[in-house]
Design a protein around this motif. Sequence first.
Motif, PDB file in Angstrom:
ATOM      1  N   ALA A 160       0.835  -1.204   0.000  1.00  9.04           N
ATOM      2  CA  ALA A 160       0.000   0.000   0.000  1.00  9.04           C
ATOM      3  C   ALA A 160       0.869   1.253   0.000  1.00  9.04           C
ATOM      4  CB  ALA A 160      -0.903  -0.001   1.225  1.00  9.04           C
ATOM      5  N   MET A 162       1.593   4.396   1.744  1.00 12.00           N
ATOM      6  CA  MET A 162       1.319   4.987   3.055  1.00 12.00           C
ATOM      7  C   MET A 162       0.792   6.421   2.952  1.00 12.00           C
ATOM      8  SD  MET A 162       1.864   2.556   4.849  1.00 12.00           S
ATOM      9  CE  MET A 162       2.326   0.975   4.196  1.00 12.00           C
ATOM     10  N   GLN A 163       1.377   7.179   2.028  1.00 11.21           N
ATOM     11  CA  GLN A 163       1.015   8.600   1.941  1.00 11.21           C
ATOM     12  C   GLN A 163      -0.437   8.814   1.533  1.00 11.21           C
ATOM     13  OE1 GLN A 163       3.605   7.126   0.521  1.00 11.21           O
ATOM     14  NE2 GLN A 163       5.491   8.243   0.945  1.00 11.21           N
ATOM     15  N   GLY A 165      -2.805   6.666   2.576  1.00 11.70           N
ATOM     16  CA  GLY A 165      -3.561   6.098   3.689  1.00 11.70           C
ATOM     17  C   GLY A 165      -4.644   5.120   3.276  1.00 11.70           C
ATOM     18  N   ILE A 166      -5.817   5.286   3.860  1.00 12.18           N
ATOM     19  CA  ILE A 166      -6.936   4.366   3.685  1.00 12.18           C
ATOM     20  C   ILE A 166      -7.390   4.306   2.217  1.00 12.18           C
ATOM     21  CG2 ILE A 166      -8.723   6.093   4.188  1.00 12.18           C
ATOM     22  CD1 ILE A 166      -8.926   2.683   5.787  1.00 12.18           C
ATOM     23  N   HIS A 167      -7.139   5.382   1.476  1.00 14.72           N
ATOM     24  CA  HIS A 167      -7.533   5.391   0.051  1.00 14.72           C
ATOM     25  C   HIS A 167      -6.733   4.345  -0.729  1.00 14.72           C
ATOM     26  CE1 HIS A 167      -9.819   9.068   0.709  1.00 14.72           C
ATOM     27  NE2 HIS A 167      -8.837   9.400   1.529  1.00 14.72           N
ATOM     28  N   SER A 168      -5.506   4.126  -0.272  1.00 14.65           N
ATOM     29  CA  SER A 168      -4.691   3.094  -0.891  1.00 14.65           C
ATOM     30  C   SER A 168      -5.301   1.720  -0.620  1.00 14.65           C
ATOM     31  CB  SER A 168      -3.258   3.181  -0.348  1.00 14.65           C
ATOM     32  OG  SER A 168      -2.519   2.064  -0.741  1.00 14.65           O
ATOM     33  N   LEU A 169      -5.741   1.527   0.623  1.00 18.07           N
ATOM     34  CA  LEU A 169      -6.364   0.239   0.993  1.00 18.07           C
ATOM     35  C   LEU A 169      -7.593  -0.046   0.118  1.00 18.07           C
ATOM     36  CD1 LEU A 169      -5.845  -1.909   3.284  1.00 18.07           C
ATOM     37  CD2 LEU A 169      -7.752  -0.864   4.488  1.00 18.07           C
ATOM     38  N   GLN A 171      -8.091   0.653  -2.853  1.00 18.87           N
ATOM     39  CA  GLN A 171      -7.726   0.208  -4.210  1.00 18.87           C
ATOM     40  C   GLN A 171      -7.688  -1.318  -4.304  1.00 18.87           C
ATOM     41  OE1 GLN A 171      -7.845   2.640  -6.372  1.00 18.87           O
ATOM     42  NE2 GLN A 171      -8.091   3.914  -4.536  1.00 18.87           N
ATOM     43  N   MET A 172      -7.371  -1.958  -3.187  1.00 22.60           N
ATOM     44  CA  MET A 172      -7.347  -3.429  -3.189  1.00 22.60           C
ATOM     45  C   MET A 172      -8.734  -3.960  -3.533  1.00 22.60           C
ATOM     46  SD  MET A 172      -5.059  -3.866   0.256  1.00 22.60           S
ATOM     47  CE  MET A 172      -5.310  -5.635   0.463  1.00 22.60           C
TER      48      MET A 172
END
Lengths: 272, 255
Positions: A160, A162-163, A165-169, A171-172
């Motif tokens: 993921a 980190m910068q 944050g939850i928006h990266s999560l 994407q999964m």
Amino acid sequence: MKNNKSEETKDLQTLMDKVPDHLFIKCPVCEENFYNKKLGEYKLCPNCGYGFRLGAQERINLTVDEFTPIDSEISAPKRFLGDEKYAGKLEKSKKATDLNESVQTGFAKIGDTEFALGVMDSRFIMGSLGTATGEKLARLFEQATERNLPVVVFSCSGGARMQEGIHSLMQMAKVSQAVSDHAEKGLLYISVLTDPTTGGVTASYAMEGDINISEPHTLIGFAGRRVIEKTIQQRPPKDFQRAETLLKNGFLDAIVKRDQMKSVLAKLLAWN
Amino acid sequence: MVKAYDRVLAARSADKISIQDLVAGITDDFMELHGDRAYSDDPAVYAGIGTIAGQSVTITSIQKGNDTDENIERHFGSAEPSGYRKALRLMKQAEKFNRPIINLINTPGAYPGMDAEYKGQGYMIAQSIMQGLKLKVPYISVIVGEGGSGGALALAVGDTVWALEDSIYSVLSPEGYATILWKDSSKAAEAAEQMQLTPKELLDNEIIDKIIPEVKDAKSMQNFKEALIEKINELNKLPKEELLAQRHERYRKFN
Ligand SMILES: [Zn+2]
């Protein structure tokens, strides 16, 4: 005699230190030192077959006959760019890779066989899964679904971003959904896990292929080695989270050496 | 205003209602079901069938322990591949029998152990996400305490995702975030402020759809139960295609 030898070694070391670094390369897996010309165009360790990391464009050039990129302009959403440190990292990565995100997507051909292709680039903030990375991959699967084409994705990622944050999560979930829609139409997805594939990418689209393949000695895992060492208070063995171990444990269909990748993909695409 | 890190501490507090008490509180009757049908039964995943206002539901959850022994057994609420396999098995069973699914989540993250890696932690989380998104029954996820990373997301790809007032949901722990970005895990409070991990921020970012008042007495339990019943009834009325289309839109919009 012993003394002589150690002095000889010392001299050699001094000599080696004067040799420009790039002339000799040390394999991170088998630790063999060798002359860089031995790497060859596929960048393989002549001793153990480990494939040195490639940029996305290099990978594409070595693997397919034709490639037309799509969505090249997509990059991290503006709302994240207020973080100056992150914005700087993005700029640096863009310059280093000639890409706007950590994945290059498009349509490719091997011979006459057309397919959708995504190739991640580990030089772009460790190949991390940003919002735009997820968007490009989701669109790739969506377009392939529309056009009834198979998909091949070469993953390599620190996980993921980190910068973001939850928006990266999220994407999964977004990419997994697009993979699933593609699968429901009876279309083939080949996931190629390349060094290193870890974290949220392993825990989503990299492990969702109909066929999951890798290259020799590729690092593949979910949790980071340091986190694991801290949790269990012991050091995992050398082959921990390596492709050979995943193959043995049943999580990969095959390990393919880089110079065979094109012909293996051609075969699998033709059979499906 | 409550500082973000206070919310982190509250989410982790030993006073937080246990998942088992929560399940007992919202169901009329409940039976735990065990096993992943491959090799194991992960005690970090508490799952089974019960009824809520007469409606059969499948509940799967990730739970911490109530004491040290339980915490050690449950890896402090960190599931192993076997736990995700059990959860996915029971969610698929719910789909077969057309039962709504309620997932209750309190996990700092998937277990970072050697065996977990050998047995496919990444693969099982990936499959839980991918197959979970396609389940043809109402699917409600609730972050009860900690919602840690992919290990939480594996059970949080439902039609609606709620969070209890004292909960957090993030890509990694504030300590981990501080370590990675500033090489200093003691800056967790600073990290928490940046990470937008509180329910209010998650709601503003449309990561969650609703904040549930903290469940700490009979009244707040009843409130939570009624919210679940109302949502289940609402989702039950949707034709399957519509249910799946709405869920699709929910996850597609994250760009
Ligand atoms: Zn080597």
